[in-house]
Motif scaffolding. Structure first.
Motif, PDB file in Angstrom:
ATOM      1  N   UNK A   1       1.103  -1.189   0.000  1.00 21.58           N
ATOM      2  CA  UNK A   1      -0.016  -0.047   0.029  1.00 21.58           C
ATOM      3  C   UNK A   1       1.013   1.211   0.159  1.00 21.58           C
ATOM      4  N   UNK A   2       0.408   2.411  -0.450  1.00 20.87           N
ATOM      5  CA  UNK A   2       1.384   3.689  -0.458  1.00 20.87           C
ATOM      6  C   UNK A   2       1.949   3.886   1.034  1.00 20.87           C
ATOM      7  N   UNK A   3       1.134   3.633   1.877  1.00 22.24           N
ATOM      8  CA  UNK A   3       1.386   4.166   3.122  1.00 22.24           C
ATOM      9  C   UNK A   3       2.051   3.123   4.110  1.00 22.24           C
ATOM     10  N   UNK A   4       2.426   1.981   3.438  1.00 26.08           N
ATOM     11  CA  UNK A   4       2.914   0.933   3.864  1.00 26.08           C
ATOM     12  C   UNK A   4       4.245   1.234   4.942  1.00 26.08           C
ATOM     13  N   UNK A   5       5.050   2.055   4.447  1.00 23.78           N
ATOM     14  CA  UNK A   5       6.242   2.459   5.146  1.00 23.78           C
ATOM     15  C   UNK A   5       5.935   3.374   6.382  1.00 23.78           C
ATOM     16  N   UNK A   6       5.215   4.200   6.021  1.00 26.69           N
ATOM     17  CA  UNK A   6       4.863   5.289   7.178  1.00 26.69           C
ATOM     18  C   UNK A   6       3.996   4.553   8.574  1.00 26.69           C
ATOM     19  N   UNK A   7       3.093   3.699   8.100  1.00 24.39           N
ATOM     20  CA  UNK A   7       2.442   2.976   8.986  1.00 24.39           C
ATOM     21  C   UNK A   7       3.341   1.953   9.605  1.00 24.39           C
ATOM     22  N   UNK A   8       4.017   1.216   9.063  1.00 21.59           N
ATOM     23  CA  UNK A   8       5.091   0.232   9.625  1.00 21.59           C
ATOM     24  C   UNK A   8       6.117   1.111  10.569  1.00 21.59           C
ATOM     25  N   UNK A   9       6.442   2.135  10.161  1.00 17.50           N
ATOM     26  CA  UNK A   9       7.259   2.979  10.790  1.00 17.50           C
ATOM     27  C   UNK A   9       6.862   3.227  12.305  1.00 17.50           C
TER      28      UNK A   9
END
Length: 131
Positions: A48-56
């Protein structure tokens, strides 16, 4: 060798297992908890486009929970018990079986602060040592 395990996904049961294993450390037994701090395979393979922000967000919470020397053991344990309330917890772990080994290892070490021994950013995930 005997199998020691926990049925189910209750973090308290995994913490209890870690506490039961703790005396083995005094006998020189190495307890290894193998899991993954990000385990949403659907999102991993279809990012998803927000994968990295959410995982962070979850990874930052997990690193703080596992390594912050200012947390006392009771607070660290409480955070682990309530892990599902952490930012983006269920996004990173729709099911917790790959996170709960951390609960066992941390409990085995008496909930002392661990050390961050591995970190990656794709997606954000970390590994810890509890000595």
């Amino acid at each position: 060798a005997e199998y020691m395990g926990v049925k189910g996904l209750d973090p308290r049961a995994h913490i209890a297992l870690g506490c039961a294993l703790a005396p083995l450390r005094d006998e020189g037994v190495l307890v290894v908890g193998s899991g993954y701090s990000f385990h949403n395979m659907e999102v991993f393979f279809n990012p998803a486009a927000d994968l990295h922000a959410r995982a962070a967000k979850f990874d930052a919470w997990l690193v703080d929970t596992a390594t912050n020397p200012n947390l006392d053991p009771a607070e660290r344990e409480a955070r682990l018990v309530g892990w599902a309330k952490a930012p983006e917890a269920r996004f990173c772990h729709p099911r917790e079986e790959h996170l709960l080994p951390l609960h066992v290892a941390c409990a085995c070490a008496g909930f002392a602060a661990g050390s961050l021994v591995y970190s990656e950013q794709d997606p954000h995930s970390s590994a810890f040592l509890f000595a």
